[in-house]
Write an enzyme that holds these catalytic residues in place. Structure first.
Site, PDB file in Angstrom:
ATOM      1  N   HIS A 152       8.886  -4.501  12.690  1.00 60.85           N
ATOM      2  CA  HIS A 152       9.257  -3.094  12.601  1.00 60.85           C
ATOM      3  C   HIS A 152       9.763  -2.646  13.973  1.00 60.85           C
ATOM      4  O   HIS A 152       9.022  -2.676  14.964  1.00 60.85           O
ATOM      5  CB  HIS A 152       8.038  -2.241  12.236  1.00 60.85           C
ATOM      6  CG  HIS A 152       7.755  -2.174  10.774  1.00 60.85           C
ATOM      7  ND1 HIS A 152       7.219  -3.223  10.063  1.00 60.85           N
ATOM      8  CD2 HIS A 152       7.922  -1.159   9.873  1.00 60.85           C
ATOM      9  CE1 HIS A 152       7.055  -2.863   8.798  1.00 60.85           C
ATOM     10  NE2 HIS A 152       7.480  -1.620   8.651  1.00 60.85           N
ATOM     11  N   ASP A 192       0.813  -1.219   0.000  1.00 55.69           N
ATOM     12  CA  ASP A 192       0.000   0.000   0.000  1.00 55.69           C
ATOM     13  C   ASP A 192       0.844   1.264   0.000  1.00 55.69           C
ATOM     14  O   ASP A 192       0.312   2.373  -0.019  1.00 55.69           O
ATOM     15  CB  ASP A 192      -0.989   0.012   1.170  1.00 55.69           C
ATOM     16  CG  ASP A 192      -0.321  -0.217   2.516  1.00 55.69           C
ATOM     17  OD1 ASP A 192       0.901  -0.438   2.553  1.00 55.69           O
ATOM     18  OD2 ASP A 192      -1.024  -0.182   3.546  1.00 55.69           O
ATOM     19  N   GLU A 233      12.916   2.368  14.447  1.00 53.61           N
ATOM     20  CA  GLU A 233      12.763   3.478  13.508  1.00 53.61           C
ATOM     21  C   GLU A 233      12.126   4.653  14.242  1.00 53.61           C
ATOM     22  O   GLU A 233      12.772   5.660  14.505  1.00 53.61           O
ATOM     23  CB  GLU A 233      11.905   3.072  12.307  1.00 53.61           C
ATOM     24  CG  GLU A 233      11.744   4.209  11.301  1.00 53.61           C
ATOM     25  CD  GLU A 233      10.630   3.951  10.298  1.00 53.61           C
ATOM     26  OE1 GLU A 233      10.655   4.580   9.224  1.00 53.61           O
ATOM     27  OE2 GLU A 233       9.723   3.166  10.601  1.00 53.61           O
ATOM     28  N   ASP A 281      10.950   0.594   1.299  1.00 53.88           N
ATOM     29  CA  ASP A 281       9.887   0.850   2.272  1.00 53.88           C
ATOM     30  C   ASP A 281       8.578   1.201   1.565  1.00 53.88           C
ATOM     31  O   ASP A 281       7.704   0.362   1.419  1.00 53.88           O
ATOM     32  CB  ASP A 281      10.298   1.927   3.269  1.00 53.88           C
ATOM     33  CG  ASP A 281       9.445   1.921   4.534  1.00 53.88           C
ATOM     34  OD1 ASP A 281       8.708   0.931   4.750  1.00 53.88           O
ATOM     35  OD2 ASP A 281       9.515   2.888   5.305  1.00 53.88           O
TER      36      ASP A 281
END
Length: 366
Positions: free
Chosen positions: A208, A23, A211, A303
């Protein structure tokens, strides 16, 4: 003599992508067309160039939270089977045209059920799209293998269910599992039951971490949850003391950084995205330079290609311009990524030996 490190030549080089969001990689024209077809009326503009600029500007805010807001529009237009198939097919074709030979593309099934699709139907549609896209790319002479990563949103409560689907579909094109979303306030240990289940099922997963939040996020992802890879992990640099590197001494690694390097835990770094979300000040100042020098298991990723306005080619070109990397370093990034892929060992080895090494040999010995 090596081939010049130009954009065209880097596009020719075989590349491996481990961290790419479905997406986050839509074509701007596709976003507009799908919005018109599905009745989605919330786009800021229906001009292709203006929409591209809007996505890039919103993503370049320096805030991970603001960056994530842009996904409301892309997710909003992929709520039907046909839309999911189209977007997944275009993703595979776009990556193949960029010289990517292996990709793991992640998406969250729970974000695509607003119009009645089940999680299983979402997954089926995306896998069908990947199959169509890889076939179309192969017909043009660009061979690519695309596998899916099923993502659960860390602020929601579907991770155990999505983990079970990752296991159920692992022989049908799903490579593994992931959690994503805002890190701060939503530690990975909230989803410990999902990770424990995956480990019992001998399944692969990435998380994840490191970050939008720092070392505690990385520590939990590895030591509590058992992550195979770190999605970004860029802030591991906070556990490296470069001030200790005087008089020819190497930087001092803290215990966590030492563990990550010793265990060869892959870092899914995405330089442009990391700059946009404030995890790095610029490409030239990105920790990838230090982490590469220290021989961490560094991989290069896009990404979100739409939001970041990037490709694997542009990411590698940016690193060449910032750090003067030769072809050998680009090959090292690529082999690192292929070694770290959630693919059986013999298949990884075949891609390394039969595709990656010969592809770079042609460029190094041009």
């Amino acid at each position: 003599m090596p081939a010049p490190l130009t954009e065209e030549n880097i596009r020719r080089a075989p590349k491996v992508l481990l961290h790419d969001h479905l997406d986050g990689g839509l074509r701007p024209a596709t976003v507009i067309e799908l919005a018109q077809q599905t009745g989605y009326d919330k786009l800021p503009t229906t001009d292709v160039d203006e929409l591209s600029t809007w996505f890039y500007g919103a993503a370049h805010s320096g805030s991970l939270e603001r960056y994530l807001e842009t996904f409301a529009h892309t997710v909003g237009v992929i709520q039907t089977r046909d839309a999911l198939i189209r977007v997944a097919a275009e993703c595979a074709e776009d990556l193949a045209d960029d010289g990517v030979v292996y990709a793991e593309v992640r998406f969250a099934p729970e974000l695509h059920v607003e119009q009645g699709l089940t999680h299983e139907e979402v997954i089926d549609a995306v896998l069908e799209g990947f199959a169509r896209g890889t076939a179309a790319a192969a017909a043009r002479g660009h061979v690519i293998v695309v596998r899916a990563l099923l993502t659960a949103m860390r602020h929601a409560a579907h991770s155990r269910e999505i983990a079970a689907l990752a296991v159920a579909f692992r022989d049908k094109g799903v490579a593994g599992f992931d959690i994503a979303g805002a890190e701060k306030g939503f530690p990975p240990s909230r989803h410990l039951d999902a990770f424990e289940y995956l480990r019992r099922e001998n399944a692969h997963f990435t998380i994840h971490a490191g970050e939008g939040f720092g070392l505690p996020s990385i520590w939990e992802a590895i030591q509590w949850c058992g992550a195979d890879r770190l999605g970004h992990g860029v802030r591991i640099v906070e556990d490296i003391d470069t001030a200790a590197a005087g008089d020819g001494e190497a930087p001092a690694l803290g215990l966590l950084a030492q563990y990550v390097r010793d265990k060869r835990i892959p870092l899914e770094l995405a330089p442009t995205s990391n700059v946009q979300t404030g995890a790095a000040a610029s490409i030239a100042e990105h920790p990838i330079g230090l982490l590469t020098d220290l021989k961490f298991r560094v991989t290069v990723n896009t990404d979100n290609r739409l939001m970041s306005g990037c490709t694997m080619t542009s990411e590698m070109l940016g690193l060449v311009e910032a750090f003067d990397y030769p072809w050998e370093t680009l090959q090292w990034f690529t082999v690192n990524a292929m070694k770290s892929a959630f693919l059986p060992f013999d298949e990884r080895l075949a891609i390394i030996n039969d595709v990656i090494k010969p592809g770079y040999a042609e460029l190094i010995n041009a």
